[in-house]
Scaffold this motif. Structure first.
Motif, PDB file in Angstrom:
ATOM      1  N   TYR B  38      -1.597  -3.884   1.667  1.00  0.00           N
ATOM      2  CA  TYR B  38      -2.524  -4.664   1.616  1.00  0.00           C
ATOM      3  C   TYR B  38      -2.776  -6.164   2.393  1.00  0.00           C
ATOM      4  CZ  TYR B  38      -3.673  -2.807  -3.603  1.00  0.00           C
ATOM      5  OH  TYR B  38      -3.966  -1.844  -4.255  1.00  0.00           O
ATOM      6  N   HIS B  40      -2.942  -9.972   3.754  1.00  0.00           N
ATOM      7  CA  HIS B  40      -2.787 -10.916   2.235  1.00  0.00           C
ATOM      8  C   HIS B  40      -2.347 -12.514   3.520  1.00  0.00           C
ATOM      9  CE1 HIS B  40      -0.707 -14.042  -0.663  1.00  0.00           C
ATOM     10  NE2 HIS B  40      -2.039 -14.148  -1.278  1.00  0.00           N
ATOM     11  N   ALA B  45      -6.771 -14.919  -1.416  1.00  0.00           N
ATOM     12  CA  ALA B  45      -5.977 -13.811  -2.323  1.00  0.00           C
ATOM     13  C   ALA B  45      -6.333 -12.224  -1.034  1.00  0.00           C
ATOM     14  CB  ALA B  45      -7.511 -13.126  -2.868  1.00  0.00           C
ATOM     15  N   PRO B  46      -5.047 -11.997  -2.072  1.00  0.00           N
ATOM     16  CA  PRO B  46      -4.509 -10.124  -0.891  1.00  0.00           C
ATOM     17  C   PRO B  46      -6.289  -9.539  -0.867  1.00  0.00           C
ATOM     18  CG  PRO B  46      -3.419 -10.133  -2.531  1.00  0.00           C
ATOM     19  CD  PRO B  46      -4.238 -11.374  -2.881  1.00  0.00           C
TER      20      PRO B  46
END
Lengths: 120, 110
Positions: B38, B40, B45-46
């Motif tokens: 992910y 970020h 938001a991720p």
């Protein structure tokens, strides 16, 4: 458009309870597992809890096991997190996230989060 | 449930490649092909960049790639661009509907 909107975050005293909600739209909610992930100030992401499409499989991080309960209402396209016996270390931005699959695999859509602050 | 181990920081110049590692155990990274990565950016938001070790969601540039050997997964970002500067987290399925994240790596584009 696929969308997740969290709500319910608040300032709460230690030992009290809080219920977070996540409203889902733009996809077939009951086809997918869902998760709660949090980020405490200055810290990394921490998975909190996950629930399969049917609620038949549920998991919790050790840090919240016995205090938090995840649930979902597929008829209402909603995910919930009941948080009891809150502690200062539970203070964080809580994200709702959609899984790519019916059971836990990875999170492909995230909400913007709701903030929980636990303090006296 | 100990967090997966990531280096706290990584860096590279524009156009270069950088690899971020993610080390777990045979109960998570090594036991399942459900490693994800992910991106970020602070205040956002991720974003899912890699799933099932090597797969890229639609819309993620092919400059991002993933791999795994034993208990260690890796994310490689090739042709670094300024917008790649962000925090990167790995995550792995860890059995019984449990997921575990890494501690995160701050990627700096010099």
């Amino acid at each position: 458009e696929v969308q997740l909107v969290e709500s319910g975050g608040d300032l709460v005293q230690p030992g009290r309870s809080l219920r977070l909600s996540c409203a889902a739209s733009g996809f077939t909610f009951d086809d997918y597992a869902m998760h709660w992930v949090r980020q405490a100030p200055g810290k990394g992401l921490e998975w909190v809890s996950g629930i399969s499409w049917s609620s038949g499989s549920i998991g919790y991080a050790d840090s919240v096991k016995g205090r938090f309960t995840i649930s979902r209402d597929n008829a209402k396209n909603s995910l919930y997190l009941q948080m009891n016996s809150l502690r200062a270390e539970d203070s964080a931005l809580y994200y709702c996230a959609k899984d790519r699959a019916a059971a836990a695999s990875c999170m492909d859509v995230w909400g913007k989060g709701t903030t929980v602050t636990v303090s006296s | 449930q100990s967090a997966l181990t990531q280096p706290p920081s990584a860096s590279g110049s524009p156009g270069q490649s950088v690899t971020i590692s993610c080390t777990g155990t045979s109960s998570d990274v090594g036991g399942y092909n459900y490693v994800s990565w992910y991106q970020h950016h602070p205040g956002k938001a991720p974003k899912l960049m890699i799933y099932e070790v090597t797969k890229r969601p639609s819309g993620v540039p092919d400059r991002f790639s993933g791999s795994k050997s034993g208990n260690t997964a890796s994310l490689t970002v090739s042709g670094l661009q300024a917008e790649d500067e962000a925090d990167y987290y790995c995550a792995s399925y860890a059995g019984t509907n449990n997921v575990i994240f890494g501690g995160g790596t701050k990627l700096t584009v010099l």
